[in-house]
Design a protein around this motif. Sequence first.
Motif, PDB file in Angstrom:
ATOM      1  N   VAL A 194       0.815  -1.209   0.000  1.00 41.85           N
ATOM      2  CA  VAL A 194       0.000   0.000   0.000  1.00 41.85           C
ATOM      3  C   VAL A 194       0.853   1.265   0.000  1.00 41.85           C
ATOM      4  O   VAL A 194       0.572   2.212  -0.732  1.00 41.85           O
ATOM      5  N   THR A 195       1.907   1.307   0.807  1.00 46.45           N
ATOM      6  CA  THR A 195       2.700   2.528   0.903  1.00 46.45           C
ATOM      7  C   THR A 195       3.443   2.813  -0.397  1.00 46.45           C
ATOM      8  O   THR A 195       3.818   1.901  -1.137  1.00 46.45           O
ATOM      9  N   SER A 196       3.640   4.091  -0.655  1.00 54.58           N
ATOM     10  CA  SER A 196       4.495   4.512  -1.762  1.00 54.58           C
ATOM     11  C   SER A 196       5.625   5.405  -1.258  1.00 54.58           C
ATOM     12  O   SER A 196       6.319   6.039  -2.044  1.00 54.58           O
ATOM     13  N   ALA A 197       5.809   5.452   0.057  1.00 53.47           N
ATOM     14  CA  ALA A 197       6.753   6.381   0.674  1.00 53.47           C
ATOM     15  C   ALA A 197       8.135   5.750   0.836  1.00 53.47           C
ATOM     16  O   ALA A 197       8.270   4.672   1.435  1.00 53.47           O
ATOM     17  N   TYR A 198       9.146   6.437   0.343  1.00 52.01           N
ATOM     18  CA  TYR A 198      10.513   5.936   0.476  1.00 52.01           C
ATOM     19  C   TYR A 198      10.922   5.714   1.932  1.00 52.01           C
ATOM     20  O   TYR A 198      11.582   4.711   2.239  1.00 52.01           O
ATOM     21  N   PRO A 199      10.575   6.602   2.885  1.00 56.03           N
ATOM     22  CA  PRO A 199      10.944   6.324   4.273  1.00 56.03           C
ATOM     23  C   PRO A 199      10.422   4.989   4.786  1.00 56.03           C
ATOM     24  O   PRO A 199      11.063   4.348   5.622  1.00 56.03           O
ATOM     25  N   SER A 200       9.271   4.554   4.294  1.00 51.58           N
ATOM     26  CA  SER A 200       8.769   3.238   4.688  1.00 51.58           C
ATOM     27  C   SER A 200       9.637   2.138   4.099  1.00 51.58           C
ATOM     28  O   SER A 200       9.961   1.152   4.773  1.00 51.58           O
ATOM     29  N   PHE A 201      10.026   2.303   2.829  1.00 53.45           N
ATOM     30  CA  PHE A 201      10.821   1.261   2.182  1.00 53.45           C
ATOM     31  C   PHE A 201      12.253   1.204   2.714  1.00 53.45           C
ATOM     32  O   PHE A 201      12.906   0.174   2.584  1.00 53.45           O
ATOM     33  N   GLN A 202      12.758   2.276   3.305  1.00 49.09           N
ATOM     34  CA  GLN A 202      14.055   2.188   3.968  1.00 49.09           C
ATOM     35  C   GLN A 202      14.015   1.112   5.057  1.00 49.09           C
ATOM     36  O   GLN A 202      14.986   0.382   5.255  1.00 49.09           O
ATOM     37  N   VAL A 203      12.899   1.043   5.748  1.00 47.25           N
ATOM     38  CA  VAL A 203      12.728   0.019   6.788  1.00 47.25           C
ATOM     39  C   VAL A 203      12.377  -1.328   6.166  1.00 47.25           C
ATOM     40  O   VAL A 203      13.000  -2.354   6.460  1.00 47.25           O
ATOM     41  N   LEU A 204      11.390  -1.334   5.260  1.00 46.29           N
ATOM     42  CA  LEU A 204      10.859  -2.588   4.727  1.00 46.29           C
ATOM     43  C   LEU A 204      11.869  -3.356   3.891  1.00 46.29           C
ATOM     44  O   LEU A 204      11.758  -4.579   3.756  1.00 46.29           O
ATOM     45  N   GLU A 205      12.854  -2.671   3.320  1.00 44.10           N
ATOM     46  CA  GLU A 205      13.920  -3.345   2.583  1.00 44.10           C
ATOM     47  C   GLU A 205      14.597  -4.402   3.443  1.00 44.10           C
ATOM     48  O   GLU A 205      15.073  -5.427   2.945  1.00 44.10           O
ATOM     49  N   ASN A 206      14.622  -4.186   4.747  1.00 45.71           N
ATOM     50  CA  ASN A 206      15.306  -5.077   5.674  1.00 45.71           C
ATOM     51  C   ASN A 206      14.386  -6.096   6.334  1.00 45.71           C
ATOM     52  O   ASN A 206      14.850  -6.950   7.077  1.00 45.71           O
ATOM     53  N   VAL A 207      13.088  -6.006   6.059  1.00 43.55           N
ATOM     54  CA  VAL A 207      12.095  -6.840   6.732  1.00 43.55           C
ATOM     55  C   VAL A 207      11.470  -7.869   5.793  1.00 43.55           C
ATOM     56  O   VAL A 207      11.188  -9.001   6.195  1.00 43.55           O
ATOM     57  N   TYR A 208      11.260  -7.482   4.552  1.00 45.84           N
ATOM     58  CA  TYR A 208      10.568  -8.332   3.584  1.00 45.84           C
ATOM     59  C   TYR A 208      11.497  -8.772   2.459  1.00 45.84           C
ATOM     60  O   TYR A 208      12.558  -8.191   2.249  1.00 45.84           O
ATOM     61  N   ASP A 209      11.064  -9.793   1.721  1.00 39.67           N
ATOM     62  CA  ASP A 209      11.765 -10.262   0.528  1.00 39.67           C
ATOM     63  C   ASP A 209      10.802 -10.312  -0.642  1.00 39.67           C
ATOM     64  O   ASP A 209       9.571 -10.366  -0.476  1.00 39.67           O
ATOM     65  N   THR A 210      11.365 -10.348  -1.848  1.00 41.32           N
ATOM     66  CA  THR A 210      10.622 -10.521  -3.086  1.00 41.32           C
ATOM     67  C   THR A 210      11.151 -11.761  -3.794  1.00 41.32           C
ATOM     68  O   THR A 210      12.177 -12.323  -3.390  1.00 41.32           O
ATOM     69  N   LEU A 211      10.483 -12.209  -4.862  1.00 42.05           N
ATOM     70  CA  LEU A 211      10.950 -13.408  -5.567  1.00 42.05           C
ATOM     71  C   LEU A 211      12.317 -13.194  -6.199  1.00 42.05           C
ATOM     72  O   LEU A 211      13.178 -14.078  -6.174  1.00 42.05           O
ATOM     73  N   ALA A 212      12.502 -12.020  -6.790  1.00 46.45           N
ATOM     74  CA  ALA A 212      13.784 -11.640  -7.372  1.00 46.45           C
ATOM     75  C   ALA A 212      14.227 -10.358  -6.687  1.00 46.45           C
ATOM     76  O   ALA A 212      13.446  -9.693  -6.004  1.00 46.45           O
ATOM     77  N   VAL A 213      15.508  -9.996  -6.884  1.00 44.51           N
ATOM     78  CA  VAL A 213      16.030  -8.809  -6.219  1.00 44.51           C
ATOM     79  C   VAL A 213      17.094  -8.176  -7.103  1.00 44.51           C
ATOM     80  O   VAL A 213      17.838  -8.876  -7.791  1.00 44.51           O
ATOM     81  N   PRO A 214      17.196  -6.845  -7.139  1.00 48.46           N
ATOM     82  CA  PRO A 214      18.234  -6.215  -7.951  1.00 48.46           C
ATOM     83  C   PRO A 214      19.624  -6.491  -7.385  1.00 48.46           C
ATOM     84  O   PRO A 214      19.838  -6.416  -6.170  1.00 48.46           O
ATOM     85  N   ASP A 215      20.552  -6.804  -8.263  1.00 47.58           N
ATOM     86  CA  ASP A 215      21.946  -6.929  -7.856  1.00 47.58           C
ATOM     87  C   ASP A 215      22.451  -5.560  -7.412  1.00 47.58           C
ATOM     88  O   ASP A 215      22.174  -4.541  -8.051  1.00 47.58           O
ATOM     89  N   ALA A 216      23.194  -5.513  -6.309  1.00 48.39           N
ATOM     90  CA  ALA A 216      23.635  -4.236  -5.758  1.00 48.39           C
ATOM     91  C   ALA A 216      24.542  -3.475  -6.714  1.00 48.39           C
ATOM     92  O   ALA A 216      24.561  -2.242  -6.717  1.00 48.39           O
ATOM     93  N   GLU A 217      25.275  -4.179  -7.544  1.00 49.87           N
ATOM     94  CA  GLU A 217      26.270  -3.522  -8.394  1.00 49.87           C
ATOM     95  C   GLU A 217      25.672  -2.966  -9.679  1.00 49.87           C
ATOM     96  O   GLU A 217      25.907  -1.814 -10.033  1.00 49.87           O
ATOM     97  N   ASP A 218      24.871  -3.778 -10.391  1.00 43.24           N
ATOM     98  CA  ASP A 218      24.381  -3.322 -11.690  1.00 43.24           C
ATOM     99  C   ASP A 218      22.857  -3.373 -11.841  1.00 43.24           C
ATOM    100  O   ASP A 218      22.325  -3.092 -12.920  1.00 43.24           O
ATOM    101  N   LEU A 219      22.145  -3.718 -10.772  1.00 42.87           N
ATOM    102  CA  LEU A 219      20.675  -3.727 -10.721  1.00 42.87           C
ATOM    103  C   LEU A 219      20.031  -4.764 -11.635  1.00 42.87           C
ATOM    104  O   LEU A 219      18.831  -4.722 -11.863  1.00 42.87           O
ATOM    105  N   THR A 220      20.810  -5.720 -12.162  1.00 43.65           N
ATOM    106  CA  THR A 220      20.187  -6.829 -12.885  1.00 43.65           C
ATOM    107  C   THR A 220      19.478  -7.720 -11.874  1.00 43.65           C
ATOM    108  O   THR A 220      19.879  -7.829 -10.717  1.00 43.65           O
ATOM    109  N   MET A 221      18.398  -8.382 -12.315  1.00 40.67           N
ATOM    110  CA  MET A 221      17.586  -9.144 -11.385  1.00 40.67           C
ATOM    111  C   MET A 221      18.218 -10.495 -11.074  1.00 40.67           C
ATOM    112  O   MET A 221      18.602 -11.242 -11.980  1.00 40.67           O
ATOM    113  N   GLN A 222      18.324 -10.782  -9.782  1.00 37.31           N
ATOM    114  CA  GLN A 222      18.949 -12.000  -9.283  1.00 37.31           C
ATOM    115  C   GLN A 222      17.957 -12.789  -8.421  1.00 37.31           C
ATOM    116  O   GLN A 222      16.975 -12.239  -7.925  1.00 37.31           O
TER     117      GLN A 222
END
Length: 508
Positions: free
Chosen positions: A55-83
């Motif tokens: 539901v949220t579209s706020a970046y401050p929320s995703f700063q937290v949620l990045e560390n709490v949830y997972d997705t099926l794929a994820v961007p590579d930290a170096e080049d953002l290709t999906m891993q």
Amino acid sequence: MRSPRLLALAAAGGLLLTACGGGGDSVDTGGGGGGGDNVLVAAVSAQPDQFDPHVTSAYPSFQVLENVYDTLAVPDAEDLTMQPSLAESWETSEDGLTWTFTLREGVTFHDGSEFDAADVVYSYNRIIDEELNNAYRFATVENVEAVDPQTVEITVSQPTPNLPALIGGFKGMAILPEGAAEEYDLTTEAVGTGPFTLESSDASRTELAAYEDYWGGAPGIDGVEFRYITEPAAALTALENGEVQWTDNVPPQQIESLEGDDAVELATTPSVDYWYMSMNYAREPFGNPQVRQAIATAIDRGAVTEAARFGAAQPNQTAIPEDSFYYYDYAPYDANVQEAQSLLQQAGVQTPITMGLMVTDEFPETVTAAQVIASQLEPIGITVDVQTVDFATWLDRQAQGDFDAFMLGWLGNIDPFDFYHAQHITDGSSNFQGYSNPQVDELLNSAATETDEAARKDLYDQAAKLIVDDVSYLYLYNPDVVQAWAPGLSGYEIRADKAINFEGVELP
């Protein structure tokens, strides 16, 4: 009947939504304890508006949620290709209409229950059926099916080459436990599969604790404490004094001097973000395209960028930054007062005009940029009322259409779809300005399913030209990502998509 994973959470107390202020009760979801010397304290500029990732579209929320949830794929930290992430692998059928995802085994949610295909089906159908914030990402999806507990099949109506990016580009596509939204208030509670659990949140901080059974291995720290420090100078002082160990709220004017400062580790990288201003088509005279073009012509983007970012950004009249394959070199507006005045005359509007420009001091660069924009529009007879509000109010007013104009940024974009689609397609979920151009709709929809990369770029270029000419968004600049941390902190990677992931961090 409630699932075991939800029964295990039944005794958990609710978190207080941070935007409301006051103290919060902690939620025990199976993580380690907070506090102590091995907790990373991170200074961020703004509070989460809520914690429901769908539901949220706020970046401050995703700063937290990045560390709490997972997705099926994820961007590579170096080049953002999906891993791979919760999906170990995926493949497509020969006709491109069926995607098969093989799920990772041995993954548990924060209540200890097992992750499986039913959770994926539930999460995606929740977004689709309830038409939540990211439902547009499933525009071509016809069916999501659990073939077996470790296999999910997604059927699409047309080839969708960017599907992994659509479902994995950010934590708004997080996987929830089956039935979670029916049992819990996800605005204040969270149960994911990520490296940290959400423990508590109030008006001054959000606390996470390490999840020892995390499928990627237990984090190297006991927890994370996000502190809200709006003023960049105060955040930097807290870092230099050892009160915090990490911040992304660095004063732009001090970046150059900090590069030689042994008291902090400073890192910068070009981002995939863009910052922009948008006007409300339902508020006259801003529904008049010549008025919007006059404003776009009067604004000196270089001056705005310098004031807001002190060189840590690149002016741009389109959304996608210059180092991307999808960059479109199109800049039709040169700052010209006489031409802007002529456009206003052609529009048939009487000056002076007053325009409210909504910004938030929780992103201080918006206030600075708005002040410069106000000075640039004054000579053409437009008085800018800079309306500085808290971020929760900003989000609410944007959603209600209660604005003449606003300024903010779109962060974490990966695919060109992310830069343009929901913001500019008719009735798009993020089209708060009320823009509608059937030609743009056709181009964006075609680009979303085009498999040839060069042809896809051409479609997005055509759409971008119309969007810029119509001034659906008035693009300003692409900023650099700038972050700083304590010397000796290891295991952290700065990322172009601005995702903040602390699972690998070790404190000195």
